[in-house]
Scaffold this motif. Structure first.
Motif, PDB file in Angstrom:
ATOM      1  N   GLU A  78       1.724   7.186  -6.868  1.00  0.00           N
ATOM      2  CA  GLU A  78       0.523   8.059  -7.234  1.00  0.00           C
ATOM      3  C   GLU A  78       1.125   9.494  -6.894  1.00  0.00           C
ATOM      4  OE1 GLU A  78      -3.968   8.276  -6.191  1.00  0.00           O
ATOM      5  OE2 GLU A  78      -2.689   8.617  -4.600  1.00  0.00           O
ATOM      6  N   MET A 108      -7.688  -0.912  -4.910  1.00  0.00           N
ATOM      7  CA  MET A 108      -7.481  -1.508  -3.665  1.00  0.00           C
ATOM      8  C   MET A 108      -8.173  -2.787  -3.415  1.00  0.00           C
ATOM      9  SD  MET A 108      -6.334  -1.738  -0.632  1.00  0.00           S
ATOM     10  CE  MET A 108      -5.349  -0.424  -0.940  1.00  0.00           C
ATOM     11  N   THR A 145       0.707  -0.984   0.010  1.00  0.00           N
ATOM     12  CA  THR A 145       0.051   0.116   0.044  1.00  0.00           C
ATOM     13  C   THR A 145       0.926   1.348   0.094  1.00  0.00           C
ATOM     14  OG1 THR A 145      -1.780  -1.071   1.009  1.00  0.00           O
ATOM     15  CG2 THR A 145      -1.857   1.430   1.178  1.00  0.00           C
ATOM     16  N   LEU A 205      -5.042   4.293  -8.671  1.00  0.00           N
ATOM     17  CA  LEU A 205      -4.789   3.085  -7.882  1.00  0.00           C
ATOM     18  C   LEU A 205      -6.323   2.431  -7.756  1.00  0.00           C
ATOM     19  CD1 LEU A 205      -2.760   4.660  -4.940  1.00  0.00           C
ATOM     20  CD2 LEU A 205      -2.140   3.717  -7.151  1.00  0.00           C
ATOM     21  N   PHE A 255     -10.316   5.217  -4.522  1.00  0.00           N
ATOM     22  CA  PHE A 255      -9.627   4.304  -5.346  1.00  0.00           C
ATOM     23  C   PHE A 255     -10.650   4.338  -6.718  1.00  0.00           C
ATOM     24  CE2 PHE A 255      -7.955   3.337  -1.425  1.00  0.00           C
ATOM     25  CZ  PHE A 255      -6.647   3.067  -1.739  1.00  0.00           C
TER      26      PHE A 255
END
Length: 255
Positions: free
Chosen positions: A51, A62, A44, A60, A89
């Protein structure tokens, strides 16, 4: 010509020596949109830094990758929940089922997959599916979750024409990458029977490099080889392939 790589692990350790140069090489070739799948919580911070360093190009996701669904998977799912609640996200992914490495975790892989599909629906996000040796199991879960708010991408699609149609029936685009350039990849034999509006481009870098780079480290610039192959398969210009597949990615990711 704007080209979208809908699936690339730019934070991978494989790029630690030349990440910025590799990204710039891709951008110079017109690959200016990179969608970044998650694996587990250990990546993460690297994703967030990626980013931060490339805010105009990096988007991104997740999620918890199926090969990382282990005994402590509930804690990992909690991390996914917390991150989705915390910030924006663009998809829940990559998620799914992988029976190539470990069949013994099928039950908890299904549970994790289903739970993350429901999270995606909660946040009105697409899902990005990882499937390896697991089409039947994947379709079984998707059938139970089939609805108007289920949509996304069937990443690294390597199935049959019938399986392609079934995936599309669940509002999935097919993620096409380096496999389409392999002599034994097979999908090139029927892909022209699938409307190009159901296709998005991807690399899965640093994995699955297209010919003539097969077996080497993949990078997002090599998506050009996928683009060239699809141009041949569909008998349309590379510009048209880029435009249509980028629009398809915008339809999925809403950006």
């Amino acid at each position: 010509m704007i080209i979208t790589d809908t699936h690339t692990h730019l934070y991978s350790e494989a790029f630690d020596e030349d990440r910025n140069e590799m990204i710039n090489r891709a951008i110079e070739q017109g690959v200016s949109r990179f969608f970044i799948p998650a694996i587990d919580s250990t990546y993460t911070d690297s994703m967030l830094q990626l980013e931060k360093d490339n805010p105009e190009h990096v988007f991104l996701m997740m999620g918890l990758h199926p090969t990382h669904v282990k005994d402590g998977y509930r804690k990992e799912l909690k991390h996914v929940e917390e991150m989705l609640a915390k910030r924006k996200f663009y998809a829940v992914g990559e998620i799914g089922i992988d029976l190539y490495w470990d069949k013994s975790t099928l039950d908890i892989q299904k549970k994790a997959f289903k739970h993350q599909i429901q999270l995606a629906k909660q946040y009105k996000l697409p899902i990005v599916i990882h499937c390896r040796d697991a089409f039947d199991a994947i379709f079984e879960v998707l059938e139970t979750e089939k609805s108007d708010d289920l949509f996304g991408i069937f990443h690294c699609f390597t199935g049959t024409l019938q399986q392609a149609h079934q995936a599309i029936s669940y509002n999935m685009k097919l993620g096409i990458g380096g496999v389409v350039t392999f002599k034994n990849g097979k999908i090139d034999q029927f892909l022209n029977q699938i409307d190009l509006e159901n296709i998005v481009l991807e690399t899965d870098a640093p994995y699955l490099a297209p010919a003539p780079y097969r077996g080497k480290r993949n990078e997002s610039m090599y998506i050009i080889k996928v683009l060239e192959k699809l141009s041949d398969i569909y008998n349309v210009s590379q510009e048209d392939v880029a435009e249509i597949t980028t629009q398809n990615s915008k339809d999925v990711f809403k950006i």
